[in-house]
Scaffold this motif. Structure first.
Motif, short mmCIF file in Angstrom:
data_model
loop_
_atom_site.label_atom_id
_atom_site.label_comp_id
_atom_site.label_asym_id
_atom_site.label_seq_id
_atom_site.Cartn_x
_atom_site.Cartn_y
_atom_site.Cartn_z
N SER A 41 1.47 1.20 10.50
CA SER A 41 1.03 0.12 9.38
C SER A 41 1.76 -0.04 8.44
O SER A 41 2.29 0.86 7.85
N ARG A 53 -2.23 13.26 9.68
CA ARG A 53 -2.78 12.33 9.21
C ARG A 53 -3.52 12.86 7.56
O ARG A 53 -3.21 11.79 6.72
N PHE A 54 -4.60 13.64 8.04
CA PHE A 54 -5.24 13.69 6.36
C PHE A 54 -4.42 14.59 5.62
O PHE A 54 -4.78 14.71 4.13
N VAL A 55 -3.28 15.30 5.98
CA VAL A 55 -2.48 16.25 5.15
C VAL A 55 -1.41 15.46 4.31
O VAL A 55 -1.37 15.20 2.65
N PHE A 56 -0.92 14.40 5.78
CA PHE A 56 0.51 13.42 5.53
C PHE A 56 0.53 12.24 4.73
O PHE A 56 1.40 11.47 4.73
N GLY A 57 -0.74 11.61 5.01
CA GLY A 57 -0.69 10.27 5.11
C GLY A 57 -1.34 9.46 5.99
O GLY A 57 -0.16 9.28 7.00
N LEU A 58 -1.13 7.84 6.28
CA LEU A 58 -1.27 7.37 7.07
C LEU A 58 0.50 6.86 7.20
O LEU A 58 0.87 6.21 8.54
N GLY A 59 1.14 6.76 6.56
CA GLY A 59 2.10 6.74 6.97
C GLY A 59 3.49 7.18 7.80
O GLY A 59 3.98 6.88 8.70
N TRP A 65 -13.20 9.32 2.43
CA TRP A 65 -14.28 9.65 0.92
C TRP A 65 -15.38 8.39 0.15
O TRP A 65 -16.02 9.12 -0.11
N ARG A 66 -14.39 7.73 0.10
CA ARG A 66 -14.89 6.73 -0.49
C ARG A 66 -16.18 5.73 0.57
O ARG A 66 -16.43 4.38 -0.24
N TRP A 122 -3.53 -3.44 9.27
CA TRP A 122 -4.50 -2.85 10.08
C TRP A 122 -3.82 -2.82 11.52
O TRP A 122 -2.69 -3.80 12.04
N TYR A 170 1.62 3.89 1.49
CA TYR A 170 0.72 4.53 2.78
C TYR A 170 1.27 5.82 2.60
O TYR A 170 0.95 6.68 3.15
N TYR A 224 0.63 -1.30 -0.35
CA TYR A 224 0.12 0.50 0.46
C TYR A 224 0.62 1.56 0.32
O TYR A 224 1.76 1.23 0.80
N ASP A 234 -8.99 5.28 9.36
CA ASP A 234 -7.98 4.24 9.43
C ASP A 234 -8.61 4.43 7.29
O ASP A 234 -6.84 3.57 6.49
N LEU A 235 -8.90 4.81 7.33
CA LEU A 235 -9.56 3.99 5.74
C LEU A 235 -8.53 4.81 4.44
O LEU A 235 -8.00 6.43 5.20
N GLY A 236 -8.20 3.93 3.73
CA GLY A 236 -6.80 5.16 2.92
C GLY A 236 -8.10 5.85 1.53
O GLY A 236 -7.03 7.20 1.77
N GLN A 237 -8.65 6.33 1.57
CA GLN A 237 -9.61 7.05 0.95
C GLN A 237 -11.02 7.38 1.28
O GLN A 237 -12.01 6.72 0.72
#
Lengths: 312, 446, 178
Positions: free
Chosen positions: B77, B66-72, B146-147, B83, A168, A166, B141-144
């Protein structure tokens, strides 16, 4: 014989009676599912691999992946280990295939093993995806539609080979990255994937999966002293398009030999088969309980079983 | 609040100010009858609020981050551990702890156990908020995220267990909102809406049982996709879903005991006598239910181990960890529950309930994170991941408290000031009608 | 030797003729009728041509069949081949590329592959693999060099293919932890 019928069954579970109509549609053409007859596959013969990493380079070029830290002819990557030596290199968003080196017992030479998506006949990623982002094409490839993906990463949980990666690092449009058998650029045109064409040793033999199974068993029969008598992927998790022959025990080259022969989906079938039962039985059952438990209050009206709170 | 009510301040528990007979304004109801300044100072006095404030100050920017720069950037994870805490705790733990809604709904509405009525609304609210925040954890947690509606309306993956989870949680969330809205309609004085909800209560409750049975189990079935990753002691292809369903029963009941304990200690002013006086009896009643589920669960676990012949694993380090989980989370609480039931010790049952809840958290974290990839390597959640998880839980507590302070959950809505009149009308014409119907009669009476 | 000298001689002449005409590879110099040096270049791309010292390998090999299998009519060492080809006549084609196709995975080839009446030929490697499998295996055995560039120089195209620029730029991350 398991795939479509099982999927249909689950469909039935979800939608009860309405599913019958949908089943009718799904049943067209493919009643017995053991992979597609025209499905292609790859036979990976580990006894041939010399660890040149040309396949990695080919993949990187074909899929326009970023330039790696070290060039592909650099064999020092084989010394790379992660997590206190518990893990060798694995596929990630920048590499859909990697080769690892193993020091197997009873083999003077190091053994190399290429990892990539094995393109299962009945892929766990596909059957675990709740938005149908994955497709098993008739050519045998398991492809992915980033436009449907919600990013739940259940496919990564489900994949028994730990292949999907993924992105990430992406905030706006993170997606799954994995080997797609060079489906759109090559496989649809009848061409072999880039890594296979590039392999100098023909470690990777491309062909119809059915033919490859025959060839593999013939290799084992002709050279019983060279090969372990097992074609990994012929039956594992319902069969994979990419199959492995090895000269050393499979577990010594990082291959999970504990995997079940049934498709991963079959593990959830026990639960899924209960879904229609619950849907059908629960309402009547619990309404029955309700009537039994509250029956004597009914004469005094529907709402009479409201407690008299103030007095309580 | 306790201090304030001690000073003779009125607690809003009806539509009208008792002295002037004026209906409370929306603002008054919202501010608990306090002036804005009083309300603020009341908030400032509570040290817990300051603690939560600090958590929010840390966590909310991290959520934005988290929403600006991503989950990583905020989680550990990875491709091996897809998860982390957000699902391991947020989804897989919050959902069983919220099974209370359907359990008490069934007990009271379907089985006609009216004696559990005083705690039913708390259980329903606990269910609703638990699910709501499970979805919020999921969104983080979801990548996207908004979907999120994709599996509903855009592209169907009908063969997936997660598809069932998605749909059922969505539908059940709606069901629970309707169930809890009864209290809201009383508070907001929308008697007709309330009447409508009452009419469909049985339907909602039955829907709740069906949906809950299936998706509580489905959360377990999700892990049956990972036979080579979840440790065999926590894995069982045929039984994993039953483990999850069965444990959700004592998880939900335990959580109600825990919440009611906290509520009794921290907001007794908001509880009416009916709630406070019945609580010990109800706690023991819930403990009975929980212990039955626990016995069943232990039996099922043994069957699960025997079915796959996993006895040898018990002698390993993982086996010890497994037995510790079972002891702390199930067996000891079960013994404590039994003692508390026999000796009628509500306090002991409360203690056991805390252990039960802890045990469920441990079990779900074990399945999703700790015993997951047992043969690979151990992953420790990122510090930011922990902070965000705690922040979301803090928001959960704040929301919980906000609603409990206001809606008639811990107390019943008094039909004053036309109490005499309306109850008289009710008694003569509508035996057993809910007091809040008073609103209707008041208008007709004018 | 099961065959007479004259048979071998004729065979070799024939073989060399076909080699000269059909093969894309170019043999230079002759020792008798056998090429002394062969420039293998049909597959050049990422790597340059191989200048194959045929004469030297001729001296090192026990028998021609080590590379040419049964095509020369000489003693066949591979038992699998010998089952059918112990007494086989020399074939018209003795060059590697004559039997080992350069494009072993093309749709057309795959279609006919399993229909080959010569049962044991359906697992025949392609040309590139035929070279490498044979050469590398023997080189390993003999302690000869096995590095890629020991036999053929990587070209500029090869450098870019293998991302030789990676070291300079240092971006991207194959094999990163996650």
């Amino acid at each position: 014989m398991k795939g479509i019928t099982r999927r249909k069954f689950i469909l039935a579970g979800m939608w009860g009676a309405t599913a019958v109509i949908m089943n009718g549609k799904a049943a067209h053409g493919k009643a017995d599912f053991e992979g597609y007859p025209e499905g292609m596959g790859v036979l990976v013969d580990l006894t041939r691999c010399v660890g040149c990493r040309t396949c990695e380079a080919a993949c990187n070029n074909e899929q326009n992946l970023p330039v790696p830290d070290r060039p592909f002819y650099d064999q020092s990557v084989f010394d790379e280990v992660h997590h206190d030596g518990k893990q060798k290199r694995r596929t990630d968003e920048n590499a859909y295939t990697v080769v690892n080196r193993y020091d197997a017992e009873g083999s003077e030479e190091a053994v190399y093993r290429k990892i990539q998506c094995n393109h299962c006949n009945e892929p766990a990623c596909l059957t675990s995806c709740f938005v149908s982002a994955y497709t098993k094409t008739k050519e045998g490839a398991v492809i992915y539609n980033p436009k449907a993906c919600v990013g739940c990463r259940n496919c990564m949980i489900a994949c028994p080979f730990r292949i999907p990666a993924y992105t990430y690092s992406k905030a706006l449009n993170p997606v799954i990255k994995k080997c797609i058998f060079c489906y759109d650029t090559r496989l649809v045109n009848g061409q072999p994937p880039a890594c296979i064409e590039a392999c100098p040793m023909e470690v990777l033999t491309f062909g119809h999966r059915d033919d490859l199974i025959k060839i593999a068993h013939e290799r084992i029969r002709m050279h019983p002293d060279v090969y372990i008598d097992h074609l990994y992927g012929e039956r594992e998790v319902g069969g994979t398009a990419w199959m492995y022959l090895s000269g050393v025990p499979f577990e010594q080259v990082g291959i999970d030999t504990t995997l079940q022969k049934d498709p991963i989906l079959s593990n959830a079938s026990e639960f899924l088969s209960n879904v229609p039962v619950v849907l059908a039985v629960w309402p009547a059952l619990f309404m029955g309980f309700h009537l039994l438990a509250t029956g004597d209050n009914r004469e005094s009206g529907e709402e009479n079983h409201e407690p008299e709170r103030k007095e309580e | 609040m306790r201090e304030l009510s001690g000073k003779g301040l009125l607690i809003i528990d009806s539509l009208h100010e008792p002295d002037t007979k004026k209906p409370w304004s929306f603002k008054e109801k919202l501010l608990l009858g306090l002036a804005p300044r009083e309300y603020l100072s009341q908030i400032m006095r509570n040290p817990l609020n300051w603690a939560m404030c600090i958590i929010l100050a840390l966590g909310v920017p991290l959520i934005v981050y988290r929403f600006v720069f991503g989950l990583g950037t905020v989680t550990h994870s990875s491709n091996d551990y897809p998860w982390g805490l957000f699902l391991g705790f947020g989804l897989f733990t919050m959902v069983p702890l919220s099974a209370s809604g359907f359990l008490l709904g069934t007990t009271v509405e379907l089985f006609g156990r009216r004696d559990f009525k005083p705690i039913e609304r708390l259980a329903l609210l606990n269910g609703l908020l638990g699910y709501l925040f499970a979805v919020i954890y999921l969104l983080v947690d979801l990548g996207q995220p908004w979907r999120l509606h994709y599996p509903m309306f855009v592209t169907w993956g009908t063969a997936a267990v997660l598809f069932l989870v998605g749909w059922h949680v969505a539908v059940y969330l709606t069901v629970q909102m309707m169930e809890v809205s009864e209290a809201f309609f009383e508070w907001a004085n929308w008697p007709l809406a309330k009447l409508f909800i009452k009419r469909i209560t049985i339907g909602l409750t039955v829907a709740g049982i069906i949906l809950s049975t299936l998706h509580q189990g489905a959360l377990g079935a999700l892990f049956s996709y990972a036979p080579s990753k979840v440790h065999p002691l926590w894995y069982s292809a045929p039984y994993l879903w039953i483990f999850f369903f069965c444990s959700s029963i004592f998880a939900g009941l335990g959580m109600v005991i825990v919440v009611s304990t906290v509520v009794k200690k921290t907001m007794a002013w908001r509880c009416d006598d009916n709630f406070l006086e019945n609580l010990d009896r109800l706690t023991i009643g819930l403990a009975k239910g929980a212990s039955m589920a626990m016995v069943t669960y232990i039996a099922l676990k043994l069957i699960g181990i025997a079915h796959d012949n996993e006895w040898a694993y018990l002698a390993t380090g993982w086996g010890l960890w497994f037995m510790l989980e079972m002891a702390v989370g199930v067996i000891i609480p079960l013994i404590l529950f039994s003692v508390s039931i026999r000796r009628n010790l509500a306090g002991l049952a409360r203690f056991a309930a805390f252990m039960t809840v802890f045990g469920i958290v441990l079990n779900r974290l074990n399945t999703a994170i700790i015993a997951f990839n047992w043969n690979l390597y151990q992953e420790i959640p990122h510090i930011f991941e922990i902070i965000i998880a705690v922040t979301l839980f803090t928001i959960y507590i704040i929301t919980y408290r906000f609603i409990l302070y206001r809606l008639p959950v811990l107390y019943s809505w008094k039909p004053a000031p036309f109490r005499e009149y309306s109850t008289a009308v009710e008694k003569s014409h509508f035996p057993g009608k809910e007091p809040a119907q008073a609103g209707v009669f008041r208008r007709t009476a004018k | 030797m099961p065959c007479s000298r004259s048979t071998i001689f004729i065979t070799i002449i024939f073989a060399i003729m076909s080699l000269m005409t059909i093969l894309p590879e170019r043999a230079t110099g002759e020792r008798g009728r056998i090429p002394t040096e062969i420039e293998i270049g049909s597959l050049a791309g990422l790597f340059g041509e191989v200048y194959f010292d045929h004469e030297m390998h001729l001296d090192l090999a026990d028998t021609c069949s080590e590379c040419h299998h049964h095509t020369l009519g000489s003693y066949v060492i591979d038992e699998d081949c010998a089952r059918c080809h112990r007494e086989s006549e020399p074939t018209e084609e003795v060059s590697c590329g004559g039997c080992h196709t350069a494009d072993p995975f093309s749709a057309e080839y795959l279609k006919t592959k399993m229909e080959d009446p010569n049962l044991y030929h359906n697992d025949k490697p392609g040309l590139k693999a035929a070279y490498h499998l044979n050469c590398v295996a023997c080189h390993r055995e003999m302690g000869a060099p096995t590095g890629c560039q020991d036999c053929h120089e990587r070209t500029a195209a090869g450098d870019s293919y293998y991302r030789a620029d990676a070291m300079a730029s240092g971006v991207g991350g194959t094999g990163k932890e996650h």
